[in-house]
Design a protein around this motif. Structure first.
Motif, mmCIF file in Angstrom:
data_model
loop_
_atom_site.group_PDB
_atom_site.id
_atom_site.type_symbol
_atom_site.label_atom_id
_atom_site.label_comp_id
_atom_site.label_asym_id
_atom_site.label_seq_id
_atom_site.Cartn_x
_atom_site.Cartn_y
_atom_site.Cartn_z
ATOM 1 N N GLN A 249 -3.585 -6.140 -2.269
ATOM 2 C CA GLN A 249 -4.839 -6.760 -1.852
ATOM 3 C C GLN A 249 -5.307 -6.089 -0.561
ATOM 4 N N THR A 250 -6.508 -5.531 -0.586
ATOM 5 C CA THR A 250 -7.096 -4.883 0.579
ATOM 6 C C THR A 250 -8.376 -5.623 0.958
ATOM 7 N N LYS A 251 -9.007 -5.192 2.041
ATOM 8 C CA LYS A 251 -10.272 -5.793 2.451
ATOM 9 C C LYS A 251 -11.355 -5.568 1.403
ATOM 10 N N GLU A 252 -11.183 -4.521 0.608
ATOM 11 C CA GLU A 252 -12.173 -4.195 -0.425
ATOM 12 C C GLU A 252 -11.853 -4.864 -1.762
ATOM 13 N N GLY A 253 -10.727 -5.576 -1.826
ATOM 14 C CA GLY A 253 -10.295 -6.205 -3.073
ATOM 15 C C GLY A 253 -8.985 -5.605 -3.553
ATOM 16 N N TRP A 254 -8.603 -5.924 -4.802
ATOM 17 C CA TRP A 254 -7.359 -5.387 -5.348
ATOM 18 C C TRP A 254 -7.506 -3.896 -5.618
ATOM 19 N N ARG A 255 -6.503 -3.119 -5.202
ATOM 20 C CA ARG A 255 -6.503 -1.677 -5.413
ATOM 21 C C ARG A 255 -5.156 -1.252 -6.024
ATOM 22 N N TRP A 256 -5.226 -0.273 -6.945
ATOM 23 C CA TRP A 256 -4.037 0.237 -7.603
ATOM 24 C C TRP A 256 -3.232 1.103 -6.640
ATOM 25 N N VAL A 257 -1.929 1.186 -6.915
ATOM 26 C CA VAL A 257 -1.050 2.073 -6.157
ATOM 27 C C VAL A 257 -0.737 3.281 -7.026
ATOM 28 N N LYS A 258 -1.048 4.462 -6.531
ATOM 29 C CA LYS A 258 -0.900 5.703 -7.286
ATOM 30 C C LYS A 258 0.544 6.203 -7.260
ATOM 31 N N HIS A 259 0.986 6.781 -8.368
ATOM 32 C CA HIS A 259 2.327 7.360 -8.459
ATOM 33 C C HIS A 259 2.365 8.714 -7.775
ATOM 34 N N ILE A 260 3.370 8.930 -6.936
ATOM 35 C CA ILE A 260 3.652 10.235 -6.344
ATOM 36 C C ILE A 260 5.087 10.583 -6.710
ATOM 37 N N GLU A 261 5.256 11.714 -7.360
ATOM 38 C CA GLU A 261 6.574 12.103 -7.853
ATOM 39 C C GLU A 261 7.591 12.221 -6.723
ATOM 40 N N ASN A 262 8.769 11.622 -6.950
ATOM 41 C CA ASN A 262 9.891 11.631 -6.007
ATOM 42 C C ASN A 262 9.509 11.110 -4.625
ATOM 43 N N ALA A 263 8.595 10.157 -4.593
ATOM 44 C CA ALA A 263 8.262 9.451 -3.355
ATOM 45 C C ALA A 263 8.703 8.006 -3.511
ATOM 46 N N LEU A 264 8.653 7.271 -2.440
ATOM 47 C CA LEU A 264 8.870 5.830 -2.550
ATOM 48 C C LEU A 264 7.818 5.117 -1.721
ATOM 49 N N LEU A 265 7.619 3.858 -2.039
ATOM 50 C CA LEU A 265 6.667 3.010 -1.318
ATOM 51 C C LEU A 265 7.446 2.081 -0.406
ATOM 52 N N MET A 266 6.905 1.888 0.778
ATOM 53 C CA MET A 266 7.549 0.995 1.735
ATOM 54 C C MET A 266 6.568 -0.089 2.146
ATOM 55 N N ASN A 267 7.052 -1.329 2.187
ATOM 56 C CA ASN A 267 6.247 -2.423 2.732
ATOM 57 C C ASN A 267 7.179 -3.417 3.417
ATOM 58 N N ILE A 268 6.609 -4.280 4.222
ATOM 59 C CA ILE A 268 7.432 -5.256 4.932
ATOM 60 C C ILE A 268 7.323 -6.616 4.259
ATOM 61 N N GLY A 269 8.327 -7.452 4.526
ATOM 62 C CA GLY A 269 8.352 -8.815 4.013
ATOM 63 C C GLY A 269 8.227 -9.833 5.127
ATOM 64 N N ASP A 270 8.422 -11.086 4.745
ATOM 65 C CA ASP A 270 8.251 -12.209 5.664
ATOM 66 C C ASP A 270 8.970 -12.056 6.994
ATOM 67 N N SER A 271 10.265 -11.733 6.921
ATOM 68 C CA SER A 271 11.063 -11.804 8.145
ATOM 69 C C SER A 271 10.599 -10.797 9.191
ATOM 70 N N MET A 272 10.103 -9.632 8.757
ATOM 71 C CA MET A 272 9.578 -8.666 9.721
ATOM 72 C C MET A 272 8.247 -9.146 10.293
ATOM 73 N N GLU A 273 7.483 -9.871 9.487
ATOM 74 C CA GLU A 273 6.255 -10.461 10.016
ATOM 75 C C GLU A 273 6.581 -11.483 11.096
ATOM 76 N N PHE A 274 7.643 -12.259 10.885
ATOM 77 C CA PHE A 274 8.045 -13.238 11.897
ATOM 78 C C PHE A 274 8.474 -12.557 13.200
ATOM 79 N N LEU A 275 9.282 -11.493 13.071
ATOM 80 C CA LEU A 275 9.798 -10.815 14.262
ATOM 81 C C LEU A 275 8.695 -10.132 15.063
ATOM 82 N N THR A 276 7.620 -9.750 14.391
ATOM 83 C CA THR A 276 6.522 -9.078 15.093
ATOM 84 C C THR A 276 5.375 -10.037 15.400
ATOM 85 N N GLY A 277 5.594 -11.316 15.214
ATOM 86 C CA GLY A 277 4.571 -12.298 15.564
ATOM 87 C C GLY A 277 3.257 -12.085 14.842
ATOM 88 N N GLY A 278 3.332 -11.578 13.603
ATOM 89 C CA GLY A 278 2.125 -11.355 12.816
ATOM 90 C C GLY A 278 1.454 -10.020 13.073
#
Length: 378
Positions: A249-278
Motif C-alpha cells: 500500500q502506497t500513497k498512490e494506492g496498491w502497487r505490485w512488487v516486481k521480481h528481481i532475479e537473485n534479489a530479496l525484499l526487506m521490510n520491517i515489522g511491528d517491533s521495529m516500529e515500536f523501537l523507532t517510535g513510528g
C-alpha cells in the motif's frame, strides 16, 4: 565419516516472469556489497532511511548468495510441500495457537479469507536453530543446506541491515545486532511457503485477494499497534520469486512488487516500529491473484522472519539523536510496554481464522482474535 556427496534435489521449475503491464512500486535497491567499508555503510544508511520512511520496502542485492545457490534453495523449499506424504505432514503440523511459536506445517484451508473462502497455501516453518527439532524424512538430507541458509540470512544479511539501521538513527553500529543475537532466547525462523491456484468462483468471492493487508491493535497495552501480514517481528527478508502477487500500500494506492532475479525484499515489522517510535513504520501489504499470464502457476516463497531477543522491551530507543529530533509516537506508556516475547506470544496465539465484521472506516473489515482487533484492508 560424513558423506561428501551433496544430495540431489528434485527440480522446482518456477513460472516465467509476467509480461503484463503492471503498476509497480518504485523501490530502492540496496547494494549490500558496499557495507564492507565505513564509507559504504554511511552511504547505505542514508539510502535505507529514505527507503523505510517513504515506501517501507526495499530490495537487497549482492547479499552473498549466488544464483546457483539461490536455485538450489528454492528446490529444497519445495520439498516440504511436494516431497512429503500428507499423513507425515499431519504429524508435523504446528500448534502455534497454543505454543506461541511458528514451527512445522500450516496446512491449506487453515485461514478464512472472505465469503466462506479459505486459503490455498501451505507453509513449513523452521526455527533458526535448525537441528533443535525433528523434520520430515524427505527434508533431513538437506538440513545442512537449510542451516547454512538460515545462518547466512541472519549473520550476513540481517546483521548488516541492523548495522545500517543503527547508523540511520545515529546509534552505535552494533545496537540492533545485539538485539538480534542468534544464540539468545528468541524465535526467528525460516518459512517455505507455496501458494496454489484457486477456482474462479473463489477468486470472485474474495475479489482476487489471497491474503489481505491489515493493521491491528491489542488490549495488551490498551492501545493501538500497527502491523502487517504476519510481520509482527522486526525485519523480514523475502527472497524474490517470479510470480507477481505481492502488493504494498502506497500513497498512490496498491502497487505490485516486481521480481528481481537473485534479489530479496526487506521490510520491517511491528517491533521495529515500536523501537523507532513510528519513525520506521510497518508497511501494509497483501497477496492477490497473479496476472493472467501466470494464473494456474504455483508460487513458491522463502522468507526469513527475524524477531528481537525475547527479553527486549518494545519501547522507543530515545538515545537516538534522530528520534529526539523528529519525536516519537508512543503506542503505550513505557512501564506497561510488552517484551518481544509477550508481543510474539500474543500475536501468534491469536493469529487464526474468524468471521470479519464491517469496520468503522470505509473498505475496512475487522476481526477480534483473542482480544486483538485486526483491521483488514479490502
Amino acid at each position: 565419516m560424513p558423506s561428501l556427496t551433496v544430495p540431489q534435489t528434485p527440480r522446482y521449475v518456477p513460472a516465467l516472469p509476467t509480461k503484463e503491464n503492471l503498476q509497480y512500486a518504485d523501490l530502492a535497491i540496496i547494494d549490500l556489497s558496499k557495507a564492507a567499508t565505513v564509507e559504504g555503510r554511511a552511504e547505505l544508511a542514508v539510502e535505507l532511511r529514505e527507503a523505510l520512511t517513504t515506501k517501507g520496502f526495499c530490495y537487497i542485492i549482492n547479499h552473498g548468495y549466488t544464483q546457483v545457490q539461490n536455485e538450489r534453495m528454492f528446490d529444497i523449499a519445495d520439498i516440504p510441500m511436494s516431497g512429503v506424504p500428507e499423513d507425515e505432514k499431519r504429524a508435523y503440523t504446528g500448534d502455534s495457537k497454543n505454543t506461541g511459536i511458528f514451527q512445522g506445517y500450516k496446512p491449506r484451508q487453515y485461514w478464512h479469507i472472505d465469503a466462506g473462502v479459505r486459503d490455498q497455501h501451505e507453509h513449513y516453518n523452521c526455527n533458526r536453530h535448525v537441528y533443535s527439532l525433528m523434520h520430515p524424512q524427505a527434508l533431513r538430507p538437506f538440513l545442512p543446506d537449510i542451516d547454512a541458509f538460515v545462518r547466512h540470512n541472519h549473520h550476513n544479511i540481517l546483521h548488516k541491515i541492523c548495522r545500517l539501521m543503527a547508523l540511520s538513527l545515529e546509534l552505535p553500529e552494533d545496537t540492533f545486532v545485539k538485539l538480534h543475537d542468534f544464540d539468545a532466547p528468541g524465535v526467528s525462523y525460516l518459512r517455505f511457503m507455496k501458494y496454489f491456484p484457486r477456482s474462479e468462483e473463489d477468486e470472485v468471492q474474495t475479489k482476487n485477494v489471497w491474503m489481505k493487508g491489515h493493521t491491528g491493535c491489542s488490549t495488551l497495552c490498551k492501545c493501538c499497534f500497527a502491523h502487517t501480514v504476519a510481520d509482527f517481528g522486526s525485519i523480514t527478508l523475502l527472497w524474490s520469486q517470479p510470480v507477481a502477487a505481492l502488493q504494498i500500500q502506497t500513497k498512490e494506492g496498491w502497487r505490485w512488487v516486481k521480481h528481481i532475479e537473485n534479489a530479496l525484499l526487506m521490510n520491517i515489522g511491528d517491533s521495529m516500529e515500536f523501537l523507532t517510535g513510528g519513525f520506521y513504520k510497518a508497511t501494509i501489504h497483501r497477496v492477490v491473484q497473479p496476472p493472467i499470464d501466470q494464473r494456474g502457476c504455483t508460487r513458491l516463497s522463502m522468507i526469513y522472519f527475524s524477531f528481537l531477543n525475547d527479553d527486549v522491551k518494545l519501547v522507543p530507543l530515545m538515545d537516538s539523536p534522530v528520534l529526539q529530533k523528529v519525536g516519537v509516537e508512543r503506542k503505550c506508556e513505557d512501564d506497561v510496554a510488552p517484551t518481544m516475547k509477550a508481543w510474539r506470544v500474543a500475536r501468534i496465539s491469536a493469529y487464526g481464522a474468524s468471521d470479519l465484521q464491517k469496520g468503522k472506516e470505509p473498505g475496512i473489515e475487522e476481526e477480534v482474535l483473542n482480544g486483538i482487533v485486526v483491521k483488514h484492508y479490502n
